[in-house]
Design a protein around this motif. Structure first.
Motif, short mmCIF file in Angstrom:
data_model
loop_
_atom_site.label_atom_id
_atom_site.label_comp_id
_atom_site.label_asym_id
_atom_site.label_seq_id
_atom_site.Cartn_x
_atom_site.Cartn_y
_atom_site.Cartn_z
N VAL A 170 -53.29 -34.96 -54.81
CA VAL A 170 -51.64 -35.11 -55.35
C VAL A 170 -51.15 -36.43 -54.72
O VAL A 170 -50.52 -36.54 -53.63
CB VAL A 170 -50.77 -34.10 -54.94
CG1 VAL A 170 -49.44 -34.50 -55.45
CG2 VAL A 170 -51.40 -32.77 -55.46
N PRO A 171 -51.76 -37.60 -55.17
CA PRO A 171 -51.38 -38.91 -54.70
C PRO A 171 -49.79 -39.20 -55.06
O PRO A 171 -49.16 -38.54 -55.82
CB PRO A 171 -52.29 -39.70 -55.62
CG PRO A 171 -52.38 -39.18 -56.85
CD PRO A 171 -52.46 -37.77 -56.37
N ALA A 172 -49.00 -39.88 -53.84
CA ALA A 172 -47.93 -40.14 -53.97
C ALA A 172 -47.89 -41.41 -55.21
O ALA A 172 -48.76 -41.97 -55.40
CB ALA A 172 -47.34 -41.02 -52.89
N GLN A 173 -46.63 -41.33 -55.91
CA GLN A 173 -46.49 -42.23 -56.83
C GLN A 173 -46.34 -43.76 -56.53
O GLN A 173 -45.73 -43.78 -55.33
CB GLN A 173 -45.31 -41.77 -57.85
CG GLN A 173 -45.63 -40.36 -58.59
CD GLN A 173 -44.55 -40.13 -59.68
OE1 GLN A 173 -43.51 -39.88 -59.08
NE2 GLN A 173 -44.72 -40.18 -60.89
N VAL A 174 -46.63 -44.62 -57.11
CA VAL A 174 -46.49 -46.10 -56.81
C VAL A 174 -45.12 -46.57 -57.11
O VAL A 174 -44.25 -45.97 -57.60
CB VAL A 174 -47.72 -46.84 -57.23
CG1 VAL A 174 -47.78 -48.04 -56.13
CG2 VAL A 174 -49.05 -46.03 -56.89
N ASN A 186 -53.56 -31.82 -50.54
CA ASN A 186 -53.76 -33.11 -49.76
C ASN A 186 -53.45 -34.29 -50.73
O ASN A 186 -53.43 -34.28 -52.00
CB ASN A 186 -55.16 -33.17 -49.25
CG ASN A 186 -56.08 -33.41 -50.25
OD1 ASN A 186 -55.92 -33.88 -50.99
ND2 ASN A 186 -57.37 -32.90 -49.50
N ALA A 187 -53.32 -35.49 -50.06
CA ALA A 187 -53.11 -36.68 -50.65
C ALA A 187 -54.19 -37.04 -51.85
O ALA A 187 -53.83 -38.00 -52.52
CB ALA A 187 -52.79 -37.74 -49.69
N ARG A 188 -55.28 -36.60 -51.49
CA ARG A 188 -56.42 -37.08 -52.45
C ARG A 188 -56.23 -36.32 -53.84
O ARG A 188 -56.37 -37.07 -55.12
CB ARG A 188 -57.80 -36.49 -51.94
CG ARG A 188 -58.87 -37.49 -52.18
CD ARG A 188 -60.11 -36.78 -51.74
NE ARG A 188 -60.26 -37.28 -50.21
CZ ARG A 188 -60.83 -38.26 -49.36
NH1 ARG A 188 -60.53 -39.35 -50.39
NH2 ARG A 188 -60.63 -38.29 -48.14
#
Lengths: 163, 163
Positions: free
Chosen positions: A6-10, A2-4
């Motif tokens: 594996v965060p999306a890159q900024v 989930n996004a927690r």
DNA sequence: TATTGTTATACTCTATAACTATA
DNA sequence: TATAGTTATAGAGTATAACAATA
């Protein structure tokens, strides 16, 4: 995944366009803008009625029953964050149309178990495309990067709604 | 460019993370999931009431009047996609509280020009933070990448709502 | 005639309060 | 006593239909 975890890159690696453009917006300002966008978009989606004219709560109830199985009326009310009388009404509407069933709780005589019926499942399957036609048409017209943004946003919004 | 010429596919060169995670999701499936997420999230946001208890339409009306200036009742109804009687009611509620003004149209005697008042602007400024507190709190808890995703999604959703 | 806006009326969804039945 | 659910009732928001005033 989930996004927690594996965060999306900024900024640096976000696609050109919508993503990078607003990356620096603060939480407070973003909340205001996002709320307006969500409410407007939701109103448009809701304007696209299915033939059965189920309410948002009723669709959500069918959906959650389909996803996690039979629930009591109280559990449904808590899950949908409405009061028990509202859920009684919503469930009765579903039961009257044969889309859900009500049955006695095996041990606690006070409780009522609500389940999605086969007709309810068929309704979910059959009408989702029609209900989503408006949104899907717009999504298909987006360029792939914007569609990916919404796919990611969907998960984040779900987590927010759960919180 | 429409749904038929550009199928719901995603550029393989998209970034990893939240966006890439769902990159293969088709427009139809995404529409269903996104709709559920939007509706649930919106219901939570709407549950957070301001003291003035303005409806979504009323807030949206104040907002659009503030953004693009005075409009006729018909224009407001079209913009908000409600019927004229509903807009009459919404605008009357705003006018009764001094948040908007009604005035005669300079050339067309049938029409009514609606404008946001200074009190309305103050209300917009003052209450946005309170109205958005719930959402802003959740946004602040997100990691920056997910917040960037929502910032991008906001723009895409606005375009969709406009379409 | 057509259009703008209002009034009258009804429907849906939600809520609170009071009630019944069961634990 | 406390909890699950229902019924009664009210309030908010929206809609359609009929009407008034103006173009």
């Amino acid at each position: 995944m989930n996004a927690r975890t594996v965060p999306a890159q900024v900024d640096p690696s976000l696609p050109k366009g919508a993503g990078g453009r607003q990356a620096r917006q603060g939480a407070a300002t973003l909340a205001a803008d996002l709320r307006v966008a969500l409410l407007r978009c939701t109103r448009r989606i809701r304007a696209e009625k299915s033939d059965l004219e189920l309410s948002d709560t009723q669709y959500s109830v069918l959906s959650v029953l389909d996803r996690i199985g039979p629930l009591t009326l109280r559990e449904l009310a808590d899950h949908e964050r409405v009061q028990p009388p509202s859920m009684t009404r919503a469930v009765n509407g579903l039961a009257d149309r044969g889309l859900a069933t009500r049955s006695d709780h095996p041990v606690d005589g006070r409780q009522v178990l609500v389940a999605v019926s086969e007709a309810g499942r068929a309704e979910l399957r059959e009408t989702r495309r029609r209900r989503d036609a408006w949104l899907a048409r717009r999504l298909a017209e987006l360029d792939p990067a914007d569609r990916a943004v919404l796919a990611a946003a969907k998960d984040v919004l779900s987590r927010i709604a759960d919180s």
